[in-house]
Design an enzyme around this catalytic site. Structure first.
Site, PDB file in Angstrom:
ATOM      1  N   SER A  46       0.883  -1.111  -0.214  1.00 53.87           N
ATOM      2  CA  SER A  46       0.029  -0.094   0.094  1.00 53.87           C
ATOM      3  C   SER A  46       0.789   1.245   0.001  1.00 53.87           C
ATOM      4  O   SER A  46       0.293   2.378  -0.253  1.00 53.87           O
ATOM      5  CB  SER A  46      -0.678  -0.109   1.151  1.00 53.87           C
ATOM      6  OG  SER A  46      -0.245   0.072   2.491  1.00 53.87           O
ATOM      7  N   LYS A  67       0.674   4.789   6.863  1.00 55.62           N
ATOM      8  CA  LYS A  67       0.192   5.488   5.971  1.00 55.62           C
ATOM      9  C   LYS A  67       0.824   6.875   5.701  1.00 55.62           C
ATOM     10  O   LYS A  67       1.588   7.314   6.775  1.00 55.62           O
ATOM     11  CB  LYS A  67      -1.203   5.635   5.982  1.00 55.62           C
ATOM     12  CG  LYS A  67      -1.942   4.454   6.198  1.00 55.62           C
ATOM     13  CD  LYS A  67      -2.012   3.496   4.619  1.00 55.62           C
ATOM     14  CE  LYS A  67      -2.847   2.287   5.016  1.00 55.62           C
ATOM     15  NZ  LYS A  67      -2.617   1.350   3.737  1.00 55.62           N
TER      16      LYS A  67
END
Length: 300
Positions: free
Chosen positions: A71, A151
């Site tokens: 990701s 993230k």
């Protein structure tokens, strides 16, 4: 008359110099033996101190985490199969003094509404494996943890965020972001998935993965919207350096996506200095003329 052999004393028949050398050798042997014994006695203490330092450093200063998914490609390499993902050193001290900012790559504990749809770590079933895994985590050997995520911060408390404008850019407070780190994997859509405007409350973060179309983040976790926001209190720290594998040694960039677009243009930044120079020039010119007249009149 008593015969005396050359080099020997008349009474003991020994060479004093030789005896001294023998005594020095014996003393040296005793010291070496004592040192060896002392080392083995001190070794458990040294190991204990090293373990304690490792635990304290990871608890308060920094810890190594494994990137288990794709990701955050290509900023951080992860994997979904049998491969070796990046190991990153996470600074746990910075956010004791500052707040996470846009552009920071952060590791955080997933909120209750978050489910790790990108990676599921197999849990050890036997007590020995669990003990080894726990000991390894204390000593800095990273394992994939399905409760922790990595993230990039896109928006912070007090800001609104939505996607997208006519150029497929994320908007914060109505202005597009500058995101050179965004990666779109081959075979996937080049357009970002749109989402409705979300207002980020104070004390929360809106986070996205750099592999924008292969990341389940604040857009989809918990059903999206405010349910996908991350409490600042859940943030573990800031990713600083890729420490493994050696071929990937590098810093983790924290380019602020709002700085260029939301900040003042360069000509506006230079305006105050330019105005100051423009105002100072006439003053300097008049001053020179006054000094010249005073010199000519004999007063200067």
């Amino acid at each position: 008359m008593v015969d005396v052999a050359p080099g020997r004393g008349p009474s003991d028949g020994e060479d004093p110099e030789h005896e001294e050398k023998v005594e020095r050798w014996r003393a040296s042997t005793r010291r070496k033996a004592a040192k060896k014994g002392s080392f083995w006695k001190e070794l458990p203490i040294l190991v204990g101190v090293a373990v304690l330092l490792a635990v304290l450093i990871q608890a308060f200063l920094a810890k190594v985490y494994m990137i288990p998914s794709e990701s955050m490609e290509q900023t951080l390499h992860g994997c979904t199969g049998e491969c070796f993902g990046d190991r990153v050193l996470v600074d746990k001290l910075t956010y004791d003094f500052t707040e996470p900012e846009p552009g920071d790559v952060v590791v955080f504990h997933g909120p209750d509404s978050w489910i790790n749809q990108e990676f599921t770590a197999p849990e050890p079933t036997d007590p020995v494996s669990r003990a080894v895994r726990f000991a390894g985590s204390l000593l800095g050997f990273p394992t994939a943890n399905e409760e922790d995520f990595v993230k990039r911060v896109v928006a912070v408390g007090g800001q609104t965020v939505k996607c997208c404008d006519d150029q497929n850019r994320v908007l914060v407070d109505g202005r597009p972001l500058d995101e050179p780190y965004v990666y779109r994997a081959p075979g996937r859509s080049t357009a970002q998935e749109s989402f409705a405007e979300v207002r980020v409350p104070e004390g929360f973060l809106f986070v996205l993965g750099d592999n924008r179309n292969d990341s389940c983040d604040s857009r989809c976790q918990g059903g999206g919207g405010e349910a996908g926001l991350v409490p600042v209190d859940n943030v573990v720290g800031k990713a600083r350096v890729v420490v493994l594998p050696p071929s990937r040694w590098q810093g983790v960039g924290d380019h602020d996506p709002q700085a260029v677009v939301l900040g003042a243009p360069a000509w506006q930044d230079a305006l105050p200095a330019g105005a100051g120079l423009a105002a100072a020039w006439p003053v300097l010119l008049v001053g020179r003329r006054v000094r010249a007249r005073l010199r000519r009149s004999g007063l200067g």
